[in-house]
Design a protein around this motif. Structure first.
Motif, PDB file in Angstrom:
ATOM      1  N   TYR A  18       0.841  -1.182   0.000  1.00  0.00           N
ATOM      2  CA  TYR A  18       0.000   0.000   0.000  1.00  0.00           C
ATOM      3  C   TYR A  18       0.882   1.241   0.000  1.00  0.00           C
ATOM      4  O   TYR A  18       2.023   1.224   0.473  1.00  0.00           O
ATOM      5  CB  TYR A  18      -0.892   0.031   1.247  1.00  0.00           C
TER       6      TYR A  18
ATOM      7  N   GLN B 199       0.618   5.402   1.159  1.00  0.00           N
ATOM      8  CA  GLN B 199      -0.181   6.328   1.938  1.00  0.00           C
ATOM      9  C   GLN B 199       0.343   7.747   1.774  1.00  0.00           C
ATOM     10  O   GLN B 199       1.535   8.008   1.958  1.00  0.00           O
ATOM     11  CB  GLN B 199      -0.169   5.925   3.409  1.00  0.00           C
TER      12      GLN B 199
ATOM     13  N   PRO C  32      -4.238   4.392   3.622  1.00  0.00           N
ATOM     14  CA  PRO C  32      -3.448   3.652   2.638  1.00  0.00           C
ATOM     15  C   PRO C  32      -4.292   3.235   1.429  1.00  0.00           C
ATOM     16  O   PRO C  32      -5.492   2.962   1.567  1.00  0.00           O
ATOM     17  CB  PRO C  32      -2.979   2.420   3.411  1.00  0.00           C
TER      18      PRO C  32
ATOM     19  N   LEU D 233       4.539   7.201   1.958  1.00  0.00           N
ATOM     20  CA  LEU D 233       4.783   6.118   2.912  1.00  0.00           C
ATOM     21  C   LEU D 233       4.354   4.815   2.256  1.00  0.00           C
ATOM     22  O   LEU D 233       3.207   4.669   1.834  1.00  0.00           O
ATOM     23  CB  LEU D 233       3.993   6.353   4.201  1.00  0.00           C
TER      24      LEU D 233
ATOM     25  N   LEU E 270       3.789   0.773   2.608  1.00  0.00           N
ATOM     26  CA  LEU E 270       3.483  -0.206   3.640  1.00  0.00           C
ATOM     27  C   LEU E 270       3.262  -1.573   3.022  1.00  0.00           C
ATOM     28  O   LEU E 270       2.466  -1.707   2.088  1.00  0.00           O
ATOM     29  CB  LEU E 270       2.214   0.201   4.391  1.00  0.00           C
TER      30      LEU E 270
ATOM     31  N   PHE F  44       0.085  -5.185   9.057  1.00  0.00           N
ATOM     32  CA  PHE F  44       0.916  -4.241   8.339  1.00  0.00           C
ATOM     33  C   PHE F  44       2.347  -4.228   8.834  1.00  0.00           C
ATOM     34  O   PHE F  44       2.626  -4.512  10.010  1.00  0.00           O
ATOM     35  CB  PHE F  44       0.342  -2.825   8.453  1.00  0.00           C
ATOM     36  N   GLY F  45       3.245  -3.870   7.920  1.00  0.00           N
ATOM     37  CA  GLY F  45       4.623  -3.650   8.278  1.00  0.00           C
ATOM     38  C   GLY F  45       4.824  -2.292   8.923  1.00  0.00           C
ATOM     39  O   GLY F  45       3.881  -1.503   9.066  1.00  0.00           O
ATOM     40  N   THR F  46       6.049  -2.016   9.292  1.00  0.00           N
ATOM     41  CA  THR F  46       6.398  -0.801  10.023  1.00  0.00           C
ATOM     42  C   THR F  46       6.470   0.431   9.122  1.00  0.00           C
ATOM     43  O   THR F  46       6.485   1.544   9.614  1.00  0.00           O
ATOM     44  CB  THR F  46       7.736  -0.997  10.737  1.00  0.00           C
ATOM     45  N   GLY F  47       6.494   0.238   7.816  1.00  0.00           N
ATOM     46  CA  GLY F  47       6.451   1.362   6.887  1.00  0.00           C
ATOM     47  C   GLY F  47       7.814   1.886   6.474  1.00  0.00           C
ATOM     48  O   GLY F  47       8.780   1.839   7.239  1.00  0.00           O
TER      49      GLY F  47
END
Lengths: 108, 112
Positions: free
Chosen positions: A35, A37, A43, A86, A88, A98-101
């Motif tokens: 995703y 964002q 997102p 951002l 993700l 979700f991951g930490t980005g």
């Protein structure tokens, strides 16, 4: 504990450069999504990968799902300022985690 | 098509107060989710609902409760807010596992 770890957390590059973002986990996912964002927004889906080893391309973005379906990468070729945002990763394992980005800034 | 609507957009709340964040979808999706987003931690799942009438706990459920009386609405309640609940909250829905998740614009909550 976050199931998905992304690296790097921050990335600032010049326009025209290439970059790769990594998404790693010790868990197996039935599918993995990426995703993007924008500030003040939720997102928005870029891609879904389902099969281990799968590679998908979206214009200058290339997404790969690891053979064991535990990790993924996002490669951007010739980055442009419009790619700033951002990114993700997110894995489906009964729910969407979700991951930490990775916050990407592309400097003109 | 509105998709996911969240309210309020932002809120400053005194610690100890009760607060309900509202979420409504018009896509008739079975599954709905609440996430919180904090810097450096991505989005963390608070609670989820796979279908109307059922709910489940996510990664960080403590201090939060949800209900799913119908398909469209999925409110998130903070019974007694604490400063560590300061965050941006996102509601999402999907058509099932593996499908695209659609997100609202978020609610920025500050607990003082």
């Amino acid at each position: 504990t976050q199931l998905l770890e992304q690296s790097p957390q921050f990335l600032s590059i010049q326009e025209g450069e290439n970059l790769t973002v990594y998404c790693n986990s010790s868990s197996v996912f039935s599918s993995l999504q990426w995703y993007r964002q924008e500030p003040g927004e939720g997102p928005v889906l870029l891609v879904t990968v389902v099969t281990g080893g799968e590679v998908k391309k979206l214009k200058r973005l290339t997404f790969q799902f690891g053979d064991a379906r535990k990790d993924s990468s996002l490669h951007i070729t010739a980055a442009q300022p419009g790619d700033t945002g951002l990114y993700l990763c997110a894995g489906w394992a009964n729910n969407l985690f979700f991951g930490t980005g990775t916050r990407l800034t592309v400097i003109p | 098509i509105a998709g996911i609507t969240q309210a309020p957009t932002s809120q400053i709340l005194a610690a100890g107060r009760r607060m309900t964040l509202r979420c409504t979808q018009d896509m008739r999706h079975n599954a709905m989710y609440w996430y919180r987003q904090d810097l450096g931690l991505g989005l963390r799942l608070i609670h989820y609902s796979n279908t109307a009438g059922t709910t489940g706990k996510g990664e960080v459920p403590d201090g939060y409760s949800v209900s799913r009386a119908n398909t469209d609405d999925f409110p998130l309640t903070l019974a007694s807010a604490v400063p560590s609940q300061t965050s941006v909250y996102f509601c999402a829905s999907s058509d099932g596992q593996g499908a695209e998740a659609f997100f609202g614009q978020g609610t920025r909550l500050t607990v003082v």
